[in-house]
Motif scaffolding. Structure first.
Motif, PDB file in Angstrom:
ATOM      1  N   SER A 296       3.384  28.934  -5.622  1.00  0.00           N
ATOM      2  CA  SER A 296       3.444  28.566  -4.206  1.00  0.00           C
ATOM      3  C   SER A 296       3.935  27.143  -3.972  1.00  0.00           C
ATOM      4  N   LEU A 297       4.196  26.410  -5.041  1.00  0.00           N
ATOM      5  CA  LEU A 297       4.606  25.014  -4.914  1.00  0.00           C
ATOM      6  C   LEU A 297       5.971  24.769  -5.532  1.00  0.00           C
ATOM      7  N   VAL A 298       6.675  23.824  -4.962  1.00  0.00           N
ATOM      8  CA  VAL A 298       7.954  23.395  -5.526  1.00  0.00           C
ATOM      9  C   VAL A 298       7.688  22.656  -6.827  1.00  0.00           C
ATOM     10  N   ASP A 299       8.459  22.973  -7.861  1.00  0.00           N
ATOM     11  CA  ASP A 299       8.286  22.275  -9.140  1.00  0.00           C
ATOM     12  C   ASP A 299       8.793  20.842  -9.042  1.00  0.00           C
ATOM     13  N   PHE A 300       7.988  19.929  -9.517  1.00  0.00           N
ATOM     14  CA  PHE A 300       8.316  18.506  -9.579  1.00  0.00           C
ATOM     15  C   PHE A 300       8.665  18.202 -11.019  1.00  0.00           C
ATOM     16  N   TYR A 301       9.893  17.714 -11.257  1.00  0.00           N
ATOM     17  CA  TYR A 301      10.328  17.446 -12.623  1.00  0.00           C
ATOM     18  C   TYR A 301      10.159  15.990 -13.032  1.00  0.00           C
ATOM     19  N   GLY A 302      10.152  15.090 -12.056  1.00  0.00           N
ATOM     20  CA  GLY A 302       9.953  13.693 -12.405  1.00  0.00           C
ATOM     21  C   GLY A 302      10.531  12.749 -11.372  1.00  0.00           C
ATOM     22  N   ALA A 303      10.291  11.471 -11.594  1.00  0.00           N
ATOM     23  CA  ALA A 303      10.800  10.421 -10.708  1.00  0.00           C
ATOM     24  C   ALA A 303      11.098   9.198 -11.558  1.00  0.00           C
ATOM     25  N   ILE A 304      12.059   8.436 -11.094  1.00  0.00           N
ATOM     26  CA  ILE A 304      12.422   7.218 -11.810  1.00  0.00           C
ATOM     27  C   ILE A 304      12.704   6.125 -10.792  1.00  0.00           C
ATOM     28  N   VAL A 305      12.266   4.927 -11.115  1.00  0.00           N
ATOM     29  CA  VAL A 305      12.572   3.767 -10.278  1.00  0.00           C
ATOM     30  C   VAL A 305      13.892   3.183 -10.758  1.00  0.00           C
TER      31      VAL A 305
ATOM     32  N   LEU B  14       1.733  15.485  -7.634  1.00  0.00           N
ATOM     33  CA  LEU B  14       2.798  16.474  -7.814  1.00  0.00           C
ATOM     34  C   LEU B  14       2.972  16.842  -9.284  1.00  0.00           C
ATOM     35  N   LYS B  15       2.900  15.840 -10.141  1.00  0.00           N
ATOM     36  CA  LYS B  15       3.064  16.082 -11.581  1.00  0.00           C
ATOM     37  C   LYS B  15       1.997  17.056 -12.084  1.00  0.00           C
ATOM     38  N   ASN B  16       0.792  16.925 -11.580  1.00  0.00           N
ATOM     39  CA  ASN B  16      -0.306  17.770 -12.041  1.00  0.00           C
ATOM     40  C   ASN B  16      -0.358  19.138 -11.365  1.00  0.00           C
ATOM     41  N   LEU B  17       0.391  19.319 -10.267  1.00  0.00           N
ATOM     42  CA  LEU B  17       0.354  20.583  -9.540  1.00  0.00           C
ATOM     43  C   LEU B  17       1.537  21.497  -9.839  1.00  0.00           C
ATOM     44  N   THR B  18       2.439  21.085 -10.674  1.00  0.00           N
ATOM     45  CA  THR B  18       3.625  21.906 -10.910  1.00  0.00           C
ATOM     46  C   THR B  18       3.275  23.193 -11.640  1.00  0.00           C
ATOM     47  N   ARG B  19       4.228  24.070 -11.631  1.00  0.00           N
ATOM     48  CA  ARG B  19       4.125  25.385 -12.270  1.00  0.00           C
ATOM     49  C   ARG B  19       3.168  26.312 -11.533  1.00  0.00           C
ATOM     50  N   HIS B  20       3.118  26.190 -10.220  1.00  0.00           N
ATOM     51  CA  HIS B  20       2.362  27.123  -9.397  1.00  0.00           C
ATOM     52  C   HIS B  20       3.359  27.844  -8.504  1.00  0.00           C
TER      53      HIS B  20
ATOM     54  N   PRO C 259       0.811  -1.226   0.000  1.00  0.00           N
ATOM     55  CA  PRO C 259       0.000   0.000   0.000  1.00  0.00           C
ATOM     56  C   PRO C 259       0.846   1.278   0.000  1.00  0.00           C
ATOM     57  N   GLU C 260       2.015   1.227   0.608  1.00  0.00           N
ATOM     58  CA  GLU C 260       2.885   2.411   0.628  1.00  0.00           C
ATOM     59  C   GLU C 260       3.367   2.766  -0.774  1.00  0.00           C
ATOM     60  N   LEU C 261       3.594   1.747  -1.605  1.00  0.00           N
ATOM     61  CA  LEU C 261       4.003   1.994  -2.987  1.00  0.00           C
ATOM     62  C   LEU C 261       2.877   2.677  -3.753  1.00  0.00           C
ATOM     63  N   GLU C 262       1.654   2.236  -3.553  1.00  0.00           N
ATOM     64  CA  GLU C 262       0.511   2.860  -4.229  1.00  0.00           C
ATOM     65  C   GLU C 262       0.329   4.303  -3.769  1.00  0.00           C
ATOM     66  N   THR C 263       0.554   4.567  -2.494  1.00  0.00           N
ATOM     67  CA  THR C 263       0.469   5.932  -1.969  1.00  0.00           C
ATOM     68  C   THR C 263       1.529   6.807  -2.618  1.00  0.00           C
ATOM     69  N   LEU C 264       2.737   6.290  -2.741  1.00  0.00           N
ATOM     70  CA  LEU C 264       3.824   7.034  -3.379  1.00  0.00           C
ATOM     71  C   LEU C 264       3.488   7.340  -4.837  1.00  0.00           C
ATOM     72  N   ARG C 265       2.979   6.357  -5.551  1.00  0.00           N
ATOM     73  CA  ARG C 265       2.594   6.578  -6.955  1.00  0.00           C
ATOM     74  C   ARG C 265       1.521   7.667  -7.061  1.00  0.00           C
ATOM     75  N   SER C 266       0.564   7.628  -6.152  1.00  0.00           N
ATOM     76  CA  SER C 266      -0.503   8.627  -6.136  1.00  0.00           C
ATOM     77  C   SER C 266       0.060  10.022  -5.861  1.00  0.00           C
ATOM     78  N   GLU C 267       0.975  10.110  -4.905  1.00  0.00           N
ATOM     79  CA  GLU C 267       1.588  11.398  -4.584  1.00  0.00           C
ATOM     80  C   GLU C 267       2.380  11.947  -5.765  1.00  0.00           C
ATOM     81  N   MET C 268       3.107  11.087  -6.468  1.00  0.00           N
ATOM     82  CA  MET C 268       3.880  11.530  -7.632  1.00  0.00           C
ATOM     83  C   MET C 268       2.947  12.036  -8.730  1.00  0.00           C
ATOM     84  N   SER C 269       1.818  11.382  -8.900  1.00  0.00           N
ATOM     85  CA  SER C 269       0.840  11.811  -9.896  1.00  0.00           C
ATOM     86  C   SER C 269       0.263  13.179  -9.535  1.00  0.00           C
TER      87      SER C 269
END
Length: 92
Positions: A42-51, A34-40, A22-32
């Motif tokens: 008030s938020l830190v820009d998220f450029y990507g993640a790689i396994v 972050l990806k959709n919230l960038t370029r604001h 379940p922690e992996l699914e939570t992490l995937r959800s958080e990355m998704s």
């Protein structure tokens, strides 16, 4: 946290062991999210993640010895983490 250059930009590179279940699914959800919230502003820009999984490509030169986990690339925050900023504000 490490600093690196990506596309001529200084970025923060964070590495952590890949969670399971379940922690992996939570992490995937958080990355998704972050990806959709960038370029604001008030938020830190998220450029990507790689396994990272062995064997890693020979041309991949990492500043640490880990061979598996997740690497997250984000905007560098010169003021520190959110926790650091909040602690300073509470001390004022």
């Amino acid at each position: 946290m490490h600093e690196a250059f990506w596309k001529d930009r200084l970025v923060a590179v964070k590495f952590q062991q890949l969670p399971e279940g379940p922690e992996l699914e939570t992490l995937r959800s958080e990355m998704s999210i972050l990806k959709n919230l960038t370029r604001h502003e008030s938020l830190v820009d998220f450029y990507g993640a790689i396994v990272l999984e062995p064997p890693l490509p020979a041309e991949l030169r990492l500043p640490f010895d880990c061979q598996e986990g997740i690497m997250v690339v984000m905007e560098v925050c010169r003021e520190g983490s959110l926790e650091d900023v909040l602690r300073r504000l509470l001390q004022e």
